[in-house]
Write a protein that holds these residues in place. Structure first.
Motif, PDB file in Angstrom:
ATOM      1  N   ILE A   3       0.604  -1.107   0.265  1.00 42.97           N
ATOM      2  CA  ILE A   3       0.062  -0.041  -0.183  1.00 42.97           C
ATOM      3  C   ILE A   3       1.158   1.216   0.341  1.00 42.97           C
ATOM      4  CG2 ILE A   3      -1.844   1.098   0.514  1.00 42.97           C
ATOM      5  CD1 ILE A   3      -2.336  -1.600   2.583  1.00 42.97           C
ATOM      6  N   ILE A   4       1.697   1.423   0.852  1.00 35.74           N
ATOM      7  CA  ILE A   4       2.755   2.522   1.173  1.00 35.74           C
ATOM      8  C   ILE A   4       4.103   2.517  -0.808  1.00 35.74           C
ATOM      9  CG2 ILE A   4       4.754   1.298   2.549  1.00 35.74           C
ATOM     10  CD1 ILE A   4       4.209   4.313   4.210  1.00 35.74           C
ATOM     11  N   LEU A   5       4.285   1.156  -0.943  1.00 35.85           N
ATOM     12  CA  LEU A   5       4.581   1.767  -2.426  1.00 35.85           C
ATOM     13  C   LEU A   5       4.064   2.508  -3.432  1.00 35.85           C
ATOM     14  CD1 LEU A   5       6.780  -1.733  -2.161  1.00 35.85           C
ATOM     15  CD2 LEU A   5       7.599   0.578  -2.383  1.00 35.85           C
ATOM     16  N   THR A   6       2.820   1.411  -3.224  1.00 38.20           N
ATOM     17  CA  THR A   6       1.944   1.850  -4.363  1.00 38.20           C
ATOM     18  C   THR A   6       1.468   3.956  -3.735  1.00 38.20           C
ATOM     19  OG1 THR A   6       0.826   0.053  -4.574  1.00 38.20           O
ATOM     20  CG2 THR A   6      -0.499   1.791  -5.270  1.00 38.20           C
ATOM     21  N   GLU A   7       1.523   4.120  -3.013  1.00 40.79           N
ATOM     22  CA  GLU A   7       0.849   4.985  -2.578  1.00 40.79           C
ATOM     23  C   GLU A   7       2.386   5.854  -3.442  1.00 40.79           C
ATOM     24  OE1 GLU A   7       0.686   8.514   0.961  1.00 40.79           O
ATOM     25  OE2 GLU A   7       0.771   6.732   1.795  1.00 40.79           O
ATOM     26  N   LEU A   8       3.486   5.866  -2.751  1.00 40.78           N
ATOM     27  CA  LEU A   8       4.709   6.261  -3.234  1.00 40.78           C
ATOM     28  C   LEU A   8       4.987   6.400  -4.808  1.00 40.78           C
ATOM     29  CD1 LEU A   8       7.562   7.677  -2.580  1.00 40.78           C
ATOM     30  CD2 LEU A   8       8.822   5.144  -3.283  1.00 40.78           C
ATOM     31  N   LEU A   9       4.189   5.019  -5.515  1.00 41.09           N
ATOM     32  CA  LEU A   9       4.178   5.334  -7.220  1.00 41.09           C
ATOM     33  C   LEU A   9       2.776   6.895  -7.288  1.00 41.09           C
ATOM     34  CD1 LEU A   9       5.184   3.349  -9.438  1.00 41.09           C
ATOM     35  CD2 LEU A   9       2.844   2.722  -9.467  1.00 41.09           C
ATOM     36  N   GLU A  10       2.162   6.636  -6.631  1.00 43.79           N
ATOM     37  CA  GLU A  10       1.030   7.330  -7.566  1.00 43.79           C
ATOM     38  C   GLU A  10       1.480   8.578  -6.814  1.00 43.79           C
ATOM     39  OE1 GLU A  10      -1.919   7.022  -9.258  1.00 43.79           O
ATOM     40  OE2 GLU A  10      -0.882   5.037  -9.452  1.00 43.79           O
ATOM     41  N   ILE A  11       2.604   9.126  -5.790  1.00 44.70           N
ATOM     42  CA  ILE A  11       2.963  11.032  -5.686  1.00 44.70           C
ATOM     43  C   ILE A  11       3.682  10.701  -7.041  1.00 44.70           C
ATOM     44  CG2 ILE A  11       4.674  11.555  -4.549  1.00 44.70           C
ATOM     45  CD1 ILE A  11       3.245  10.396  -1.484  1.00 44.70           C
ATOM     46  N   TYR A  12       4.547  10.221  -7.271  1.00 45.72           N
ATOM     47  CA  TYR A  12       5.784  10.500  -7.753  1.00 45.72           C
ATOM     48  C   TYR A  12       4.983   9.828  -9.621  1.00 45.72           C
ATOM     49  CZ  TYR A  12       9.795   9.983  -5.279  1.00 45.72           C
ATOM     50  OH  TYR A  12      11.123  10.374  -4.265  1.00 45.72           O
ATOM     51  N   ARG A  13       4.140   9.496  -9.592  1.00 48.16           N
ATOM     52  CA  ARG A  13       3.975   9.478 -10.935  1.00 48.16           C
ATOM     53  C   ARG A  13       2.566  11.470 -11.434  1.00 48.16           C
ATOM     54  NH1 ARG A  13       0.126   4.957 -12.123  1.00 48.16           N
ATOM     55  NH2 ARG A  13       2.164   3.869 -12.366  1.00 48.16           N
ATOM     56  N   LYS A  14       1.827  11.452 -10.222  1.00 48.84           N
ATOM     57  CA  LYS A  14       1.240  12.869 -10.404  1.00 48.84           C
ATOM     58  C   LYS A  14       2.305  13.993 -10.073  1.00 48.84           C
ATOM     59  CE  LYS A  14      -2.117  12.588  -7.174  1.00 48.84           C
ATOM     60  NZ  LYS A  14      -3.477  12.323  -6.003  1.00 48.84           N
ATOM     61  N   PHE A  20      11.726   7.714 -12.347  1.00 48.64           N
ATOM     62  CA  PHE A  20      12.242   6.793 -11.052  1.00 48.64           C
ATOM     63  C   PHE A  20      10.455   5.177 -10.878  1.00 48.64           C
ATOM     64  CE2 PHE A  20      13.049  10.709  -9.868  1.00 48.64           C
ATOM     65  CZ  PHE A  20      14.613  10.665  -9.107  1.00 48.64           C
ATOM     66  N   LEU A  21       9.586   5.899 -11.689  1.00 47.16           N
ATOM     67  CA  LEU A  21       8.295   4.778 -11.842  1.00 47.16           C
ATOM     68  C   LEU A  21       9.167   3.382 -11.609  1.00 47.16           C
ATOM     69  CD1 LEU A  21       5.591   7.008 -13.789  1.00 47.16           C
ATOM     70  CD2 LEU A  21       6.002   6.730 -11.117  1.00 47.16           C
ATOM     71  N   PRO A  22       9.839   3.012 -13.334  1.00 45.15           N
ATOM     72  CA  PRO A  22      10.547   1.921 -13.771  1.00 45.15           C
ATOM     73  C   PRO A  22      10.450   1.024 -12.141  1.00 45.15           C
ATOM     74  CG  PRO A  22      10.449   2.694 -15.225  1.00 45.15           C
ATOM     75  CD  PRO A  22      10.516   4.139 -14.040  1.00 45.15           C
ATOM     76  N   GLY A  23      11.637   1.860 -11.172  1.00 45.80           N
ATOM     77  CA  GLY A  23      12.262   1.521 -10.453  1.00 45.80           C
ATOM     78  C   GLY A  23      11.127   1.518  -9.032  1.00 45.80           C
ATOM     79  N   GLY A  58      18.796  11.273  -7.995  1.00 52.01           N
ATOM     80  CA  GLY A  58      17.588  12.218  -7.228  1.00 52.01           C
ATOM     81  C   GLY A  58      15.977  11.688  -7.100  1.00 52.01           C
ATOM     82  N   PHE A  59      15.841  10.362  -6.319  1.00 51.63           N
ATOM     83  CA  PHE A  59      14.740  10.285  -5.946  1.00 51.63           C
ATOM     84  C   PHE A  59      14.584  10.686  -4.402  1.00 51.63           C
ATOM     85  CE2 PHE A  59      13.068   7.104  -3.147  1.00 51.63           C
ATOM     86  CZ  PHE A  59      12.447   6.162  -3.900  1.00 51.63           C
ATOM     87  N   SER A  60      15.729  10.257  -4.006  1.00 55.60           N
ATOM     88  CA  SER A  60      15.788  10.871  -2.135  1.00 55.60           C
ATOM     89  C   SER A  60      15.283  13.155  -2.514  1.00 55.60           C
ATOM     90  CB  SER A  60      16.503  10.299  -1.576  1.00 55.60           C
ATOM     91  OG  SER A  60      16.531   9.311  -1.247  1.00 55.60           O
ATOM     92  N   ASP A  61      15.748  13.163  -3.523  1.00 53.64           N
ATOM     93  CA  ASP A  61      16.197  14.808  -3.226  1.00 53.64           C
ATOM     94  C   ASP A  61      14.887  14.690  -3.725  1.00 53.64           C
ATOM     95  OD1 ASP A  61      18.225  14.761  -2.508  1.00 53.64           O
ATOM     96  OD2 ASP A  61      19.350  14.949  -4.343  1.00 53.64           O
ATOM     97  N   PHE A  62      13.647  14.064  -4.676  1.00 53.53           N
ATOM     98  CA  PHE A  62      12.888  14.513  -5.749  1.00 53.53           C
ATOM     99  C   PHE A  62      12.023  15.339  -4.428  1.00 53.53           C
ATOM    100  CE2 PHE A  62       8.324  13.720  -6.716  1.00 53.53           C
ATOM    101  CZ  PHE A  62       8.077  14.184  -7.897  1.00 53.53           C
ATOM    102  N   TYR A  63      11.012  16.383  -5.198  1.00 52.27           N
ATOM    103  CA  TYR A  63      10.927  17.928  -4.331  1.00 52.27           C
ATOM    104  C   TYR A  63       9.511  17.939  -4.961  1.00 52.27           C
ATOM    105  CZ  TYR A  63       9.493  22.174  -1.212  1.00 52.27           C
ATOM    106  OH  TYR A  63       9.568  23.404  -1.082  1.00 52.27           O
ATOM    107  N   ILE A  64       7.888  18.278  -4.541  1.00 48.46           N
ATOM    108  CA  ILE A  64       6.956  18.728  -4.770  1.00 48.46           C
ATOM    109  C   ILE A  64       6.713  20.192  -4.862  1.00 48.46           C
ATOM    110  CG2 ILE A  64       4.195  18.312  -5.146  1.00 48.46           C
ATOM    111  CD1 ILE A  64       4.618  15.035  -2.962  1.00 48.46           C
ATOM    112  N   GLU A  65       6.280  20.370  -5.897  1.00 51.19           N
ATOM    113  CA  GLU A  65       6.016  22.000  -6.567  1.00 51.19           C
ATOM    114  C   GLU A  65       4.903  21.909  -6.234  1.00 51.19           C
ATOM    115  OE1 GLU A  65       8.694  24.414  -6.498  1.00 51.19           O
ATOM    116  OE2 GLU A  65      10.304  22.939  -6.347  1.00 51.19           O
ATOM    117  N   LYS A  66       4.261  23.121  -5.446  1.00 48.96           N
ATOM    118  CA  LYS A  66       2.598  23.844  -5.672  1.00 48.96           C
ATOM    119  C   LYS A  66       2.475  25.121  -5.564  1.00 48.96           C
ATOM    120  CE  LYS A  66       0.537  19.668  -5.903  1.00 48.96           C
ATOM    121  NZ  LYS A  66       0.180  19.679  -6.558  1.00 48.96           N
TER     122      LYS A  66
END
Length: 91
Positions: A3-14, A20-23, A58-66
Motif C-alpha cells: 500500500i505504501i509503495l503504491t502511494e509512493l508510485l502515485e505521488i511520483y507519477r502525479k 523513478f516509476l520503473p524502479g 535524485g530520488f531522495s531529493d525529489f521535491y513536490i512543487e505546488k
C-alpha cells in the motif's frame, strides 16, 4: 507494505517523477509474491529500493512543487514520511 509503495508510485507519477516509476514498480513487483521478510523476493525488493533511494539519481531529493507554501509543505511532509517508512522497512 504494498500500500505504501503504491502511494509512493502515485505521488511520483502525479508530481512529475516519472523517471523513478520503473524502479518503484520493480520493488512492487518483487514484493507482490512475498510471504514474509525472509522470502528471497523481499530481499530483492529491499535491494532495489536501497539502490533507488541511495543513488545520486535524485530520488531522495525529489521535491513536490505546488502553488502555495502550505500546499507544498503538506505534500512534501507526506512524501518524506512515505520514503522514511520504506527506508525503515527496506534499509
Amino acid at each position: 507494505m504494498k500500500i505504501i509503495l503504491t502511494e509512493l508510485l502515485e505521488i511520483y507519477r502525479k508530481e512529475g517523477g516519472v523517471a523513478f516509476l520503473p524502479g518503484i514498480s520493480a520493488v512492487i513487483e518483487a514484493i507482490s509474491e512475498c510471504r514474509d521478510m525472509d522470502d528471497p523476493r523481499f530481499r530483492e525488493a529491499a535491494s532495489i529500493y536501497r539502490v533507488l533511494a541511495g543513488s545520486k539519481s535524485g530520488f531522495s531529493d525529489f521535491y513536490i512543487e505546488k502553488e502555495t507554501a502550505e500546499e507544498r509543505a503538506i505534500k512534501n511532509i507526506r512524501l518524506d514520511y512515505v520514503r522514511q517508512e520504506l527506508w525503515r522497512i527496506f534499509g
